[in-house]
Design a protein around this motif. Structure first.
Motif, mmCIF file in Angstrom:
data_model
loop_
_atom_site.group_PDB
_atom_site.id
_atom_site.type_symbol
_atom_site.label_atom_id
_atom_site.label_comp_id
_atom_site.label_asym_id
_atom_site.label_seq_id
_atom_site.Cartn_x
_atom_site.Cartn_y
_atom_site.Cartn_z
ATOM 1 N N GLY A 86 0.817 -1.201 0.000
ATOM 2 C CA GLY A 86 0.000 0.000 0.000
ATOM 3 C C GLY A 86 0.854 1.255 0.000
ATOM 4 O O GLY A 86 2.081 1.205 -0.039
ATOM 5 N N THR A 87 0.166 2.377 0.048
ATOM 6 C CA THR A 87 0.832 3.675 0.025
ATOM 7 C C THR A 87 0.915 4.225 1.440
ATOM 8 O O THR A 87 -0.061 4.182 2.189
ATOM 9 C CB THR A 87 0.050 4.649 -0.880
ATOM 10 N N VAL A 88 2.089 4.709 1.798
ATOM 11 C CA VAL A 88 2.313 5.353 3.092
ATOM 12 C C VAL A 88 3.012 6.683 2.851
ATOM 13 O O VAL A 88 3.587 6.912 1.789
ATOM 14 C CB VAL A 88 3.165 4.477 4.041
ATOM 15 N N ARG A 89 2.962 7.549 3.838
ATOM 16 C CA ARG A 89 3.680 8.821 3.750
ATOM 17 C C ARG A 89 5.028 8.654 4.444
ATOM 18 O O ARG A 89 5.095 8.301 5.605
ATOM 19 C CB ARG A 89 2.877 9.936 4.400
ATOM 20 N N ARG A 90 6.087 8.921 3.687
ATOM 21 C CA ARG A 90 7.446 8.849 4.226
ATOM 22 C C ARG A 90 8.121 10.192 4.048
ATOM 23 O O ARG A 90 7.920 10.871 3.047
ATOM 24 C CB ARG A 90 8.268 7.795 3.486
ATOM 25 N N LEU A 91 8.930 10.525 5.021
ATOM 26 C CA LEU A 91 9.708 11.756 4.909
ATOM 27 C C LEU A 91 10.836 11.537 3.914
ATOM 28 O O LEU A 91 11.454 10.470 3.888
ATOM 29 C CB LEU A 91 10.287 12.151 6.264
ATOM 30 N N PRO A 92 11.116 12.531 3.077
ATOM 31 C CA PRO A 92 12.258 12.411 2.157
ATOM 32 C C PRO A 92 13.550 12.207 2.945
ATOM 33 O O PRO A 92 13.659 12.619 4.104
ATOM 34 C CB PRO A 92 12.263 13.753 1.414
ATOM 35 N N LYS A 93 14.527 11.573 2.295
ATOM 36 C CA LYS A 93 15.833 11.344 2.947
ATOM 37 C C LYS A 93 16.380 12.662 3.487
ATOM 38 O O LYS A 93 16.203 13.712 2.895
ATOM 39 C CB LYS A 93 16.825 10.775 1.944
ATOM 40 N N VAL A 119 0.215 14.827 17.831
ATOM 41 C CA VAL A 119 -0.519 15.663 16.868
ATOM 42 C C VAL A 119 0.474 16.456 16.018
ATOM 43 O O VAL A 119 0.335 16.537 14.794
ATOM 44 C CB VAL A 119 -1.516 16.602 17.596
ATOM 45 N N ALA A 120 1.502 17.007 16.653
ATOM 46 C CA ALA A 120 2.506 17.791 15.916
ATOM 47 C C ALA A 120 3.290 16.901 14.939
ATOM 48 O O ALA A 120 3.563 17.310 13.808
ATOM 49 C CB ALA A 120 3.452 18.481 16.900
ATOM 50 N N ILE A 121 3.634 15.675 15.360
ATOM 51 C CA ILE A 121 4.351 14.748 14.467
ATOM 52 C C ILE A 121 3.471 14.396 13.273
ATOM 53 O O ILE A 121 3.934 14.391 12.122
ATOM 54 C CB ILE A 121 4.786 13.481 15.239
ATOM 55 N N PHE A 124 3.404 17.252 10.858
ATOM 56 C CA PHE A 124 4.671 17.337 10.155
ATOM 57 C C PHE A 124 4.728 16.326 9.011
ATOM 58 O O PHE A 124 5.140 16.641 7.896
ATOM 59 C CB PHE A 124 5.826 17.106 11.145
ATOM 60 N N TYR A 125 4.302 15.091 9.280
ATOM 61 C CA TYR A 125 4.286 14.059 8.229
ATOM 62 C C TYR A 125 3.317 14.409 7.104
ATOM 63 O O TYR A 125 3.614 14.181 5.936
ATOM 64 C CB TYR A 125 3.930 12.686 8.821
#
Length: 167
Positions: A86-93, A119-121, A124-125
């Protein structure tokens, strides 16, 4: 008398060699290979199996079988269907959480701050995270959570990167 001692010593020596031979045979029979075996991999897809044979093979898979740019079809031929895709949200390197919301900040571990930090994390994502396609294969357990071989694919359905992750 010397002949009796010599026979006793010889019997003891043969007995010791025999026991050593049996022990080596037992140990050789109990060991499992760390090399990738597709049939064994395919036959062990259960995430609940805490002693999954895949755990011994995953480093060989990473080192010798997975390659960036590998098409998804080749990946599926190699490893079979994933446990989850599936699709997840990942932070860029190289994107790092700010200290104010990071769990490296002891203040965020306090019960009165935990919800606010979470909530803040999440914000941010949502703001900086990019949607990526992930495939997960169970590869055994750590102390209390399952471990997965995680494979990220790009929009062309090609392998981008891969790693082992807990939970």
């Amino acid at each position: 008398m010397a002949r009796q001692i010599n026979l006793s010593f010889t019997r003891h020596l043969y007995f010791s060699k025999f026991i050593t031979f049996l022990l080596l045979c037992f140990l050789a029979g109990c060991s499992t290979s760390t090399s990738f075996d597709r049939e064994v991999w395919i036959d062990n897809p259960d995430v609940a199996n805490k002693y999954n044979h895949r755990a011994k093979m995953v480093q060989d898979v990473i080192k010798n079988h997975l390659k960036p740019g590998m098409p998804k079809k080749s990946l599926l031929n190699l490893l079979g269907r994933p446990y989850w895709e599936g699709t997840v949200r990942r932070l860029p390197k190289n994107t790092v959480l700010p200290d104010s919301i990071s769990y490296a900040n002891d203040e965020n571990f306090k019960p009165e701050n935990a919800d606010k930090a979470m909530v803040a994390i999440n914000k941010f994502y949502k703001l900086y995270g990019k949607p990526v396609l992930i495939m997960r294969y169970p590869v055994g357990w750590s102390t209390m959570d399952p471990n997965f071989l995680v494979i990220q694919l790009n929009s062309k359905q090609q392998v981008v990167e891969y790693w082992v992750s807990q939970g």
